[in-house]
Motif scaffolding. Sequence first.
Motif, PDB file in Angstrom:
ATOM      1  N   ALA A 763       0.827  -1.206   0.000  1.00 42.65           N
ATOM      2  CA  ALA A 763       0.000   0.000   0.000  1.00 42.65           C
ATOM      3  C   ALA A 763       0.861   1.256   0.000  1.00 42.65           C
ATOM      4  N   ASP A 764       2.041   1.173   0.592  1.00 41.12           N
ATOM      5  CA  ASP A 764       2.923   2.341   0.668  1.00 41.12           C
ATOM      6  C   ASP A 764       3.585   2.600  -0.690  1.00 41.12           C
ATOM      7  N   LYS A 765       3.487   3.852  -1.151  1.00 40.17           N
ATOM      8  CA  LYS A 765       3.988   4.218  -2.480  1.00 40.17           C
ATOM      9  C   LYS A 765       5.494   4.012  -2.588  1.00 40.17           C
ATOM     10  N   ASN A 766       6.244   4.399  -1.550  1.00 40.79           N
ATOM     11  CA  ASN A 766       7.705   4.271  -1.615  1.00 40.79           C
ATOM     12  C   ASN A 766       8.133   2.800  -1.648  1.00 40.79           C
ATOM     13  N   GLN A 767       7.474   1.989  -0.823  1.00 42.40           N
ATOM     14  CA  GLN A 767       7.800   0.566  -0.827  1.00 42.40           C
ATOM     15  C   GLN A 767       7.487  -0.055  -2.190  1.00 42.40           C
ATOM     16  N   ARG A 768       6.373   0.390  -2.744  1.00 45.83           N
ATOM     17  CA  ARG A 768       5.970  -0.156  -4.043  1.00 45.83           C
ATOM     18  C   ARG A 768       6.994   0.214  -5.112  1.00 45.83           C
ATOM     19  N   ALA A 769       7.510   1.438  -5.040  1.00 49.39           N
ATOM     20  CA  ALA A 769       8.505   1.890  -6.020  1.00 49.39           C
ATOM     21  C   ALA A 769       9.786   1.077  -5.911  1.00 49.39           C
ATOM     22  N   VAL A 770      10.209   0.790  -4.653  1.00 46.41           N
ATOM     23  CA  VAL A 770      11.425   0.002  -4.452  1.00 46.41           C
ATOM     24  C   VAL A 770      11.255  -1.385  -5.053  1.00 46.41           C
ATOM     25  N   LEU A 771      10.119  -2.001  -4.792  1.00 46.01           N
ATOM     26  CA  LEU A 771       9.884  -3.354  -5.288  1.00 46.01           C
ATOM     27  C   LEU A 771       9.729  -3.371  -6.808  1.00 46.01           C
ATOM     28  N   GLU A 772       9.114  -2.318  -7.343  1.00 48.88           N
ATOM     29  CA  GLU A 772       8.955  -2.216  -8.798  1.00 48.88           C
ATOM     30  C   GLU A 772      10.317  -2.144  -9.470  1.00 48.88           C
ATOM     31  N   ASN A 773      11.191  -1.298  -8.918  1.00 48.76           N
ATOM     32  CA  ASN A 773      12.536  -1.153  -9.488  1.00 48.76           C
ATOM     33  C   ASN A 773      13.394  -2.398  -9.277  1.00 48.76           C
ATOM     34  N   GLY A 774      13.009  -3.186  -8.295  1.00 46.69           N
ATOM     35  CA  GLY A 774      13.808  -4.368  -7.998  1.00 46.69           C
ATOM     36  C   GLY A 774      13.247  -5.649  -8.567  1.00 46.69           C
ATOM     37  N   LYS A 775      12.264  -5.529  -9.494  1.00 47.44           N
ATOM     38  CA  LYS A 775      11.639  -6.731 -10.045  1.00 47.44           C
ATOM     39  C   LYS A 775      12.650  -7.684 -10.663  1.00 47.44           C
ATOM     40  N   ALA A 776      13.593  -7.153 -11.408  1.00 46.17           N
ATOM     41  CA  ALA A 776      14.578  -8.010 -12.078  1.00 46.17           C
ATOM     42  C   ALA A 776      15.396  -8.798 -11.046  1.00 46.17           C
ATOM     43  N   ASP A 777      15.764  -8.137  -9.955  1.00 47.02           N
ATOM     44  CA  ASP A 777      16.523  -8.825  -8.898  1.00 47.02           C
ATOM     45  C   ASP A 777      15.671  -9.880  -8.214  1.00 47.02           C
ATOM     46  N   ILE A 778      14.406  -9.575  -8.008  1.00 45.34           N
ATOM     47  CA  ILE A 778      13.515 -10.549  -7.366  1.00 45.34           C
ATOM     48  C   ILE A 778      13.363 -11.782  -8.252  1.00 45.34           C
ATOM     49  N   LEU A 779      13.146 -11.558  -9.553  1.00 43.31           N
ATOM     50  CA  LEU A 779      13.008 -12.679 -10.477  1.00 43.31           C
ATOM     51  C   LEU A 779      14.248 -13.564 -10.456  1.00 43.31           C
ATOM     52  N   LYS A 780      15.440 -12.918 -10.493  1.00 46.69           N
ATOM     53  CA  LYS A 780      16.682 -13.672 -10.588  1.00 46.69           C
ATOM     54  C   LYS A 780      17.016 -14.394  -9.283  1.00 46.69           C
ATOM     55  N   LEU A 781      16.900 -13.688  -8.164  1.00 45.74           N
ATOM     56  CA  LEU A 781      17.391 -14.218  -6.896  1.00 45.74           C
ATOM     57  C   LEU A 781      16.350 -15.016  -6.129  1.00 45.74           C
ATOM     58  N   ALA A 782      15.067 -14.886  -6.507  1.00 47.68           N
ATOM     59  CA  ALA A 782      14.027 -15.633  -5.799  1.00 47.68           C
ATOM     60  C   ALA A 782      13.403 -16.712  -6.666  1.00 47.68           C
ATOM     61  N   GLY A 783      13.938 -16.898  -7.887  1.00 47.37           N
ATOM     62  CA  GLY A 783      13.400 -17.936  -8.771  1.00 47.37           C
ATOM     63  C   GLY A 783      11.993 -17.648  -9.240  1.00 47.37           C
ATOM     64  N   GLY A 784      11.728 -16.390  -9.620  1.00 47.06           N
ATOM     65  CA  GLY A 784      10.387 -16.014 -10.038  1.00 47.06           C
ATOM     66  C   GLY A 784      10.155 -16.193 -11.524  1.00 47.06           C
ATOM     67  N   ALA A 785       8.940 -16.624 -11.861  1.00 46.14           N
ATOM     68  CA  ALA A 785       8.533 -16.663 -13.266  1.00 46.14           C
ATOM     69  C   ALA A 785       7.957 -15.311 -13.666  1.00 46.14           C
ATOM     70  N   SER A 786       7.300 -14.661 -12.703  1.00 47.63           N
ATOM     71  CA  SER A 786       6.735 -13.335 -12.928  1.00 47.63           C
ATOM     72  C   SER A 786       6.542 -12.656 -11.588  1.00 47.63           C
ATOM     73  N   VAL A 787       6.498 -11.339 -11.611  1.00 51.92           N
ATOM     74  CA  VAL A 787       6.239 -10.556 -10.402  1.00 51.92           C
ATOM     75  C   VAL A 787       5.113  -9.584 -10.698  1.00 51.92           C
ATOM     76  N   GLU A 788       4.026  -9.684  -9.952  1.00 47.00           N
ATOM     77  CA  GLU A 788       2.920  -8.741 -10.069  1.00 47.00           C
ATOM     78  C   GLU A 788       2.853  -7.937  -8.782  1.00 47.00           C
ATOM     79  N   LEU A 789       2.751  -6.626  -8.938  1.00 47.09           N
ATOM     80  CA  LEU A 789       2.791  -5.727  -7.786  1.00 47.09           C
ATOM     81  C   LEU A 789       1.506  -4.916  -7.735  1.00 47.09           C
ATOM     82  N   PHE A 790       0.834  -4.885  -6.573  1.00 48.11           N
ATOM     83  CA  PHE A 790      -0.439  -4.206  -6.441  1.00 48.11           C
ATOM     84  C   PHE A 790      -0.434  -3.261  -5.253  1.00 48.11           C
ATOM     85  N   GLU A 791      -1.233  -2.180  -5.423  1.00 49.00           N
ATOM     86  CA  GLU A 791      -1.460  -1.271  -4.293  1.00 49.00           C
ATOM     87  C   GLU A 791      -2.524  -1.848  -3.368  1.00 49.00           C
ATOM     88  N   SER A 792      -3.508  -2.533  -3.985  1.00 46.28           N
ATOM     89  CA  SER A 792      -4.559  -3.202  -3.214  1.00 46.28           C
ATOM     90  C   SER A 792      -5.107  -4.340  -4.058  1.00 46.28           C
TER      91      SER A 792
END
Length: 886
Positions: A763-792
């Motif tokens: 829900a927090d805009k700043n946290q969402r921005a950090v996670l959005e910018n870090g999608k590539a790292d999340i995919l690579k380091l957490a074994g993700g096929a896709s990352v979907e990010l929501f405010e709600s």
Amino acid sequence: MDENNKAAKVEMATAYDSSSVESKWYKYWEENGFFHEEVDKDKQMFSIVMPPPNVTGALHLGHAMDSTIQDILTRFKRMQGFNTLWVPGTDHAGIATQAKVEGQLAKEGTSRHELGREKFLERVWDWKAQYGGRITQQLRRLGSSCDWERERFTMDEGCSKAVREAFVDLYSKGLIYRGNYIVNWCPKCHTTISDIEVEHNDRDGNLYHLRYPVKDSEEALVVATTRPETMLGDTAVAVHPEDERYRHLIGKTLILPLMDREIPIIADDYVDQEFGTGAVKITPAHDPNDFEMGLRHNLPQIIVMDKDAKMNEFAGKYQGLDRFEARKAVVADLKAAGVLVKIDPHAHAVGECYRCTTIIEPLVSKQWFVKMEPLAKPAIEVVRDGRLEFVPERFDKIYLGWMENIRDWCISRQLWWGHRIPVWYCEKCGAEICAKEDPSGCPTCGSENLRQDPDVLDTWFSSGLWPFSTLGWPEKTPELEQFYPTSVLVTGRDIIFFWVARMIFMAMEFMKEVPFPKVMIHGLVLDAQGRKMSKSLGNGVDPIEVIEQYGADTLRFMLITGNTPGNDLRFHPERLEATRNFSNKIWNASRYVLLSLEDYQEGPRGELALADRWILTRYASTIENVTKALENFDLGEAGRLLYEFIWNEFCDWYIELTKPRLYNKEDVLARHTAQSVLLEVLEGTLRLLHPFMPFLTEEIWQNFPVAGKSIMTQSWPGIPAYQDTVAEGNMTLLMEAIKAIRNIRAEMKVAPGQKVEIIMLAADKNQRAVLENGKADILKLAGGASVELFESLPEKPSQSASAVLGGVEIYLPLKGMMDLGKEIARLEKEISLAIQEQQVLETKLNNPGFTNKAPAPVVAKERERLEALLVRKITLEERIKELKQG
């Protein structure tokens, strides 16, 4: 190595082999004189003296810990730019060395007495030349960066001159005298030994209760003793003055059984009313406590044993018997006379000679002593007023307790190897001559018939002068002027009384200032069960064997980490494996980074990524905290900080986060920026680590594209001005999210290669921005096929494993890969733990003793923890409800 001719191509083996590099680099350091510095008045100095190990000794784990601590401090200060001196040396070890050579002579069918003193001493010097360097060579194996050009020996010419100077000075002031005193006597080595040379071991024995009749009375006093043979030399029986049982007998006379000698009943506060019968036999010539009591009451000293521990003429009919044979005979006669009341089994500590394990015999004999009261006073004051501090501080009390109750120091030893007492006796007129130079004649009568005292000085006398004798005292040398007082003393807790105290009072007497402002005390190295290591237990560990198997750096780092100042360290072999794994981690990470730098050219960086800003901030904090820990002598904490930063933050996170940029050769600037930060942080971190792991860091550093002959001559990293707390917080959020996903995968046993869908709610805009910018790292380091990010989300994903962290919800729709019952059980366990923590916090916050007394920020922080916990618990409960409905 030529600093201008470093290879551009990395030639590091795939695995680190300590055996192939350690001797190479130590030789290189020593040959290039990196351990030696001339006096430089323009630099701030740092100096330290090595507690001199016995010249007969071999490296043990205590030496290894002691020397590692000193080496870390020395390398640290050298890199900080101090004019640095670490003085190495060895102690002549009077008893031990003489015993070694006497053993050789015995095998040859001769003895020192057959050789004569002069020839015997020649043999000892020959032995020292042949075998005396073993321990210094072993210290080199450990990596000790002492100034071997300034190596000293307690019997070298300079130290011997200092000993003469000190003895004559104290003698002329009346602080050295000759007299009868109780000493620790070894009947086998035929010499007095110091308290530290007495090892106390528990032995099964007996407590003999004896009836001493009161003269002209029907009464008798029953005393208890473990050594009935010494009763032959009794000169009194003591009771406590307030003991109602015996008050009426004080001042009366007893008849000493077997000897038929009258002895008084005296009163003394020293008597323990609870021990035995509360009445104690007093034998001033054969017990140190009885000796002191005898002085207080002016009792005679009757010596009933000779120096072979055989009964002498004052023992009556028992003359000629060994002390233990005499014990049997005395007990038999006491029993026959009806004097023996009973015998109780009694285990007690028995003093043994540390060298030959012979039971020590307290004995009154004519010896040389130092008057301690006037010397102890200034040595006490410097600790009380803070001019000299112990680290940890609790050792102040131990030191002061000993110094305030100190007895005169027996400094003579009945040996031939050592500093001979510089006193001569005129055979014509009986004059006693004490001189710095050997006299040619008697100054009183002119006779040339002089005889030098045959005894030598206690080894501790010469080592007590060590901090200044090694720097040239009594001459006013440039080294003495620059490096005294030394900066710190490092030593074990078991040697405070015997060496540290003597250095302090000797320094105050001759230098008029403390020998060091700080004394860093470390504990002992024990086995895994907490026992002292010893040959008899078979639990000793040879450091050289450890070095050969694991490497010196592994041993060093293991001894330093996982321990706090002053506390004993338990030696667990598995910790060596863990530390070697750390060495391999550093090696592999460094090799990877260096291989990625093969095309690196210096130049301006591009825009720093979040990971770059984070690692530079963490690097700056690590420099600051490691430096602070070393300055405070908390080496274990410094090692822990380095371990955490290198293993967790740099290797496990930052290197992984840079790989996409390093592999992307099309974006040259991004690749260059990652290379630049990797180089800066790794090279600087190796410098931080160098004092702890000198060989490993040198071997890696020599492959770096930086100027310099050796890492040990590089400067200590300064604290970069770079600080980005925002990046630190953002990176923490990203890492926590990745770790949460990894944890879910592990708990649900998702195959490592299987990609998963990741849904994140922030829900927090700043946290969402950090996670959005870090999608590539999340995919690579957490074994993700896709990352979907929501405010709600209108509804939470069903049939999903989840995690909640700091306002962010993470869901992994596992689509058939999840064991629903297992996931519900996991969440219920988390709720149970949350409830337990909630109860603890509520109890704490409902306690006025905490809320009224604790600082307001501390109370506020606990309230925030409780609120976050309640939110987390509600979220988890809702998740269970959803899973059950799904």
